[in-house]
Design a protein around this motif. Structure first.
Motif, PDB file in Angstrom:
ATOM      1  N   CYS A 259       0.752  -1.176  -0.118  1.00 29.31           N
ATOM      2  CA  CYS A 259      -0.071   0.096   0.098  1.00 29.31           C
ATOM      3  C   CYS A 259       0.928   1.098  -0.167  1.00 29.31           C
ATOM      4  N   ALA A 260       1.946   1.183   0.567  1.00 30.17           N
ATOM      5  CA  ALA A 260       2.500   2.455   0.896  1.00 30.17           C
ATOM      6  C   ALA A 260       3.370   2.763  -0.427  1.00 30.17           C
ATOM      7  N   ALA A 261       3.844   1.749  -1.049  1.00 34.11           N
ATOM      8  CA  ALA A 261       4.463   2.101  -2.275  1.00 34.11           C
ATOM      9  C   ALA A 261       3.558   2.638  -3.535  1.00 34.11           C
ATOM     10  N   PHE A 262       2.135   2.308  -3.398  1.00 29.37           N
ATOM     11  CA  PHE A 262       1.359   2.684  -4.437  1.00 29.37           C
ATOM     12  C   PHE A 262       0.969   4.103  -4.080  1.00 29.37           C
ATOM     13  N   LEU A 263       0.731   4.323  -2.638  1.00 28.89           N
ATOM     14  CA  LEU A 263       0.723   5.823  -2.263  1.00 28.89           C
ATOM     15  C   LEU A 263       1.814   6.704  -2.907  1.00 28.89           C
ATOM     16  N   LYS A 264       2.925   6.264  -2.514  1.00 31.48           N
ATOM     17  CA  LYS A 264       4.107   7.098  -2.723  1.00 31.48           C
ATOM     18  C   LYS A 264       4.154   7.282  -4.264  1.00 31.48           C
ATOM     19  N   LEU A 265       4.005   6.218  -5.063  1.00 27.78           N
ATOM     20  CA  LEU A 265       4.105   6.442  -6.369  1.00 27.78           C
ATOM     21  C   LEU A 265       2.933   7.168  -6.939  1.00 27.78           C
ATOM     22  N   SER A 266       1.908   7.048  -6.427  1.00 25.15           N
ATOM     23  CA  SER A 266       0.744   8.157  -6.934  1.00 25.15           C
ATOM     24  C   SER A 266       1.045   9.686  -6.395  1.00 25.15           C
ATOM     25  N   MET A 267       1.740   9.742  -5.471  1.00 19.79           N
ATOM     26  CA  MET A 267       2.137  11.126  -5.079  1.00 19.79           C
ATOM     27  C   MET A 267       3.360  11.720  -5.844  1.00 19.79           C
ATOM     28  N   LEU A 268       3.968  10.969  -6.393  1.00 17.42           N
ATOM     29  CA  LEU A 268       5.113  11.380  -7.021  1.00 17.42           C
ATOM     30  C   LEU A 268       4.422  11.668  -8.757  1.00 17.42           C
ATOM     31  N   HIS A 269       3.796  10.811  -9.091  1.00 12.06           N
ATOM     32  CA  HIS A 269       3.090  11.049 -10.469  1.00 12.06           C
ATOM     33  C   HIS A 269       2.420  12.333 -10.412  1.00 12.06           C
ATOM     34  N   TYR A 270       1.613  12.635  -9.118  1.00 10.99           N
ATOM     35  CA  TYR A 270       0.842  13.904  -8.892  1.00 10.99           C
ATOM     36  C   TYR A 270       1.765  15.017  -9.131  1.00 10.99           C
ATOM     37  N   SER A 271       2.900  15.201  -8.358  1.00 13.24           N
ATOM     38  CA  SER A 271       3.775  16.056  -8.321  1.00 13.24           C
ATOM     39  C   SER A 271       4.302  16.536  -9.592  1.00 13.24           C
ATOM     40  N   LEU A 272       4.541  15.351 -10.601  1.00 21.17           N
ATOM     41  CA  LEU A 272       4.944  15.797 -11.955  1.00 21.17           C
ATOM     42  C   LEU A 272       4.033  15.881 -12.899  1.00 21.17           C
ATOM     43  N   ILE A 338       1.698  22.743  -5.756  1.00 19.87           N
ATOM     44  CA  ILE A 338       2.562  21.980  -6.813  1.00 19.87           C
ATOM     45  C   ILE A 338       2.780  22.940  -8.007  1.00 19.87           C
ATOM     46  N   PRO A 339       4.096  23.225  -8.203  1.00 22.55           N
ATOM     47  CA  PRO A 339       4.417  24.473  -9.367  1.00 22.55           C
ATOM     48  C   PRO A 339       3.965  23.736 -10.518  1.00 22.55           C
ATOM     49  N   TYR A 340       3.752  22.503 -10.795  1.00 21.73           N
ATOM     50  CA  TYR A 340       3.433  22.204 -12.319  1.00 21.73           C
ATOM     51  C   TYR A 340       2.258  22.655 -12.407  1.00 21.73           C
ATOM     52  N   TYR A 341       1.101  22.675 -11.744  1.00 22.12           N
ATOM     53  CA  TYR A 341      -0.196  22.776 -11.922  1.00 22.12           C
ATOM     54  C   TYR A 341      -0.504  24.380 -11.826  1.00 22.12           C
ATOM     55  N   THR A 342       0.155  25.098 -11.072  1.00 25.25           N
ATOM     56  CA  THR A 342      -0.111  26.600 -11.086  1.00 25.25           C
ATOM     57  C   THR A 342       0.793  27.285 -12.447  1.00 25.25           C
ATOM     58  N   ASN A 343       1.781  26.717 -12.795  1.00 25.24           N
ATOM     59  CA  ASN A 343       2.542  27.189 -14.021  1.00 25.24           C
ATOM     60  C   ASN A 343       1.737  26.857 -15.286  1.00 25.24           C
ATOM     61  N   LEU A 344       0.994  25.617 -15.390  1.00 28.13           N
ATOM     62  CA  LEU A 344       0.118  25.166 -16.363  1.00 28.13           C
ATOM     63  C   LEU A 344      -0.695  26.116 -16.496  1.00 28.13           C
ATOM     64  N   ALA A 345      -1.689  26.488 -15.330  1.00 27.76           N
ATOM     65  CA  ALA A 345      -2.687  27.210 -15.679  1.00 27.76           C
ATOM     66  C   ALA A 345      -2.409  28.460 -15.987  1.00 27.76           C
ATOM     67  N   LYS A 346      -1.191  29.116 -15.489  1.00 26.85           N
ATOM     68  CA  LYS A 346      -0.809  30.500 -15.906  1.00 26.85           C
ATOM     69  C   LYS A 346      -0.523  30.515 -17.296  1.00 26.85           C
ATOM     70  N   GLU A 347       0.223  29.693 -17.763  1.00 29.53           N
ATOM     71  CA  GLU A 347       0.737  29.420 -19.160  1.00 29.53           C
ATOM     72  C   GLU A 347      -0.569  29.502 -20.006  1.00 29.53           C
ATOM     73  N   LYS A 348      -1.770  28.757 -19.709  1.00 34.30           N
ATOM     74  CA  LYS A 348      -2.878  28.480 -20.343  1.00 34.30           C
ATOM     75  C   LYS A 348      -3.790  29.858 -20.477  1.00 34.30           C
ATOM     76  N   ILE A 349      -3.801  30.566 -19.299  1.00 31.27           N
ATOM     77  CA  ILE A 349      -4.642  31.762 -19.217  1.00 31.27           C
ATOM     78  C   ILE A 349      -3.867  32.834 -20.019  1.00 31.27           C
ATOM     79  N   CYS A 350      -2.607  32.758 -20.051  1.00 28.90           N
ATOM     80  CA  CYS A 350      -1.982  33.767 -21.021  1.00 28.90           C
ATOM     81  C   CYS A 350      -2.275  33.662 -22.291  1.00 28.90           C
ATOM     82  N   PHE A 351      -2.182  32.389 -22.763  1.00 30.16           N
ATOM     83  CA  PHE A 351      -2.711  32.301 -24.304  1.00 30.16           C
ATOM     84  C   PHE A 351      -4.137  32.602 -24.331  1.00 30.16           C
ATOM     85  N   CYS A 352      -4.992  32.336 -23.652  1.00 28.14           N
ATOM     86  CA  CYS A 352      -6.430  32.668 -23.735  1.00 28.14           C
ATOM     87  C   CYS A 352      -6.734  34.074 -23.674  1.00 28.14           C
TER      88      CYS A 352
END
Length: 538
Positions: A259-272, A338-352
């Motif tokens: 269970c612990a490995a699945f949780l950690k793996l999920s969190m890593l994917h989330y952060s990426l 999580i920087p990835y999501y805020t950066n992505l949102a700002k980039e998309k809003i900029c384009f829009c």
């Protein structure tokens, strides 16, 4: 018990022992033992009728029945062995395995049935299933050295140095010259030493050193999940989550209840920013324990954010830019850390915002996005377009040139740079938007309104002196030209791409052959003539 009875008992015991230790001789041993017993039974039939020998007579009858049953089991087992061997040779592992299952069921006391089934499991890569069969084979026949070597090898690859050492040492106790056991025992000792050193280095925070040691550890014990989990922790400390993901994926296959490995793996994917992969892994955690609080809490977060991102992307691709902006702003509220999501949102809003031609807001948002992700060529491209909307051509050229440094293969950026440079060059001549004082996204109504206002202001009849009239004439012509170009869809499109439709030089000396193109098809200010005309504001 008389001497004949003792002989019968001893002979029966010896035959049973032979059957257990040497099952391949089981059929012959059983037959000989019963033949011998019946021979002695026939010779001493009368004494067996005494009350003291009734029990022996009963055992003889039972032994006769057992012989028939054993012969049947051996025959059935041999048939399954033969079919399983042929299927195994043909590479049909699953079919071969079914016959070895049947062989075990028909003769569960035969150590070879377990050993051969373990061999099929290993051929299928199912070492976890092979291990219990090898253990049963060793239990039935403790001096079966081949089974001990196979089991020890599996234990070694699982990182179980203690269990592996016991098996290899048992082989060497019986056969000190066994070369394979010697080599595997040396590997076991090396593995144990490296495991201790790797854990010590990790405890001291020497993560790179730990990783170096674990490479050899994992080479010796590729089926050990703990070594890979330790290496994943080191990669996380060294800010290399992609490699940590690779190790953790293997651990979830090596230990299904992790269970612990699945949780950690999920969190890593989330952060990426891999929210779909994150959702898949956290669901695996909940399959193992649907009441796990950490897994459930993370599952809700991933699911909520994933829905928002998917909907925002759908709106973005459908060019519903206003709605997409709202949804991307919701994404930043749901996950601000999580920087990835805020950066992505700002980039998309900029384009829009650029697509909506809201220049000032686009510049501000794109600038913030650029600070978060300074090497993102798309953000620089979009901010350049926002600068063009604001008629800040020099800044647009600078952004496009910077974008080219990060993405030299983009035709879109190359074409954008070329267009920005043309607009900058044209701005030093005539910029029809600046002449009318309107923005590049102005509609026809706004353009005509600006034109009427400026035409009234700069009409030559409003000026008395000859100098002022000359200045007004030039200004008035520019105003009229600007209105003609910007209210004509085709001409405006040419101008927006960096080409002045009224400039013969920009059209390679075409059109008027170098003459000035007057918008009203005549020269309104013929030099040296008195002129009076009434201007119609259409």
């Amino acid at each position: 018990m008389d001497s004949w009875g003792v002989r019968v008992f001893v002979l029966s015991s010896l035959c049973l022992l032979c059957t257990i230790l040497y099952p391949q001789l089981g059929r012959v041993s059983t037959w000989v033992s019963h033949a011998e017993i019946e021979k002695h039974s026939e010779m001493g039939r009368k004494p067996l009728l005494d009350d003291n020998h009734v029990e022996i007579e009963q055992h003889l009858e039972m032994g006769h029945r057992k012989r028939l049953v054993d012969d049947t089991h051996v025959e059935i087992t041999d048939q399954h062995f033969d079919k399983g061997r042929k299927l195994l040779a043909a590479g049909q592992l699953a079919e071969a395995l079914s016959h070895y299952h049947s062989a075990v069921e028909s003769f569960p006391e035969n150590y070879l049935t377990y050993y051969k089934r373990a061999a099929v499991f290993l051929a299928m890569g199912k070492f976890k299933s092979a291990l219990p069969d090898l253990t049963r084979a060793v239990r039935l026949k403790p001096d079966f050295l081949a089974a001990r070597i196979q089991r020890g090898n599996i234990l070694l690859k699982q990182g179980n140095t203690q269990g592996a050492r016991e098996d290899f040492q048992a082989v060497l106790d019986r056969n000190p010259a066994q070369a394979e056991a010697k080599d595997l025992l040396m590997r076991t000792n090396e593995l144990e030493d490296l495991q201790e050193k790797a854990h010590a280095a990790h405890h001291q925070g020497h993560y790179s050193t730990t990783i170096t040691m674990l490479e050899r550890v994992i080479e010796l014990s590729p089926w050990d999940p703990e070594s890979r989990e330790l290496r994943a922790q080191c990669y996380i400390h060294l800010e290399d989550p992609q490699k940590a993901v690779l190790d953790l994926r293997v651990t979830t296959r090596l230990r299904n209840d992790n269970c612990a490995a699945f949780l950690k793996l999920s969190m890593l994917h989330y952060s990426l920013g891999q929210h779909h992969d994150s959702l898949t892994q956290i669901r695996e955690c909940l399959k193992l324990d649907h009441e796990d609080k950490e897994c459930f809490s993370h599952y809700r977060q991933v699911k909520k954010l994933g829905k928002q991102l998917d909907l925002a992307q759908e709106l973005f691709q459908g060019r519903r830019y206003k709605e997409a902006i709202d949804k991307y702003e919701s994404v930043m509220k749901t996950e601000p850390n999580i920087p990835y999501y805020t950066n992505l949102a700002k980039e998309k809003i900029c384009f829009c915002l650029v697509k909506l031609k809201i220049a000032d807001d686009a510049i501000d948002t794109c600038s913030e996005a650029h600070q978060r992700d300074p090497r993102n060529a798309n953000i620089l491209r979009d901010r350049a377009e926002a600068f063009i909307l604001n008629q800040e051509y020099e800044k647009a050229v600078e952004d496009y040139q910077a974008a080219m440094e990060f993405d030299r293969n983009s035709n879109e950026i190359r074409e954008g740079l070329d267009r920005a440079q043309k607009l900058l060059k044209m701005s030093h001549k005539r910029d029809y938007y600046k002449i009318l004082g309107v923005k590049r996204n102005a509609n026809k109504q706004e353009i005509k309104k600006a034109y009427r206002k400026l035409a009234q202001q700069w009409h030559p009849d409003n000026f008395q002196s000859e100098t002022d009239k000359k200045k007004a004439e030039k200004k008035f012509i520019d105003i009229a030209s600007a209105k003609e170009v910007l209210t004509n869809t085709e001409m405006r499109q040419k101008f927006d791409t960096g080409e002045d439709p009224l400039d013969s030089d920009s059209q390679h000396n075409g059109g008027q052959g170098g003459q000035v193109h007057w918008p009203f098809h005549f020269h309104p200010f013929d030099s040296g003539n008195n002129y009076h005309f009434k201007f119609h504001y259409n």
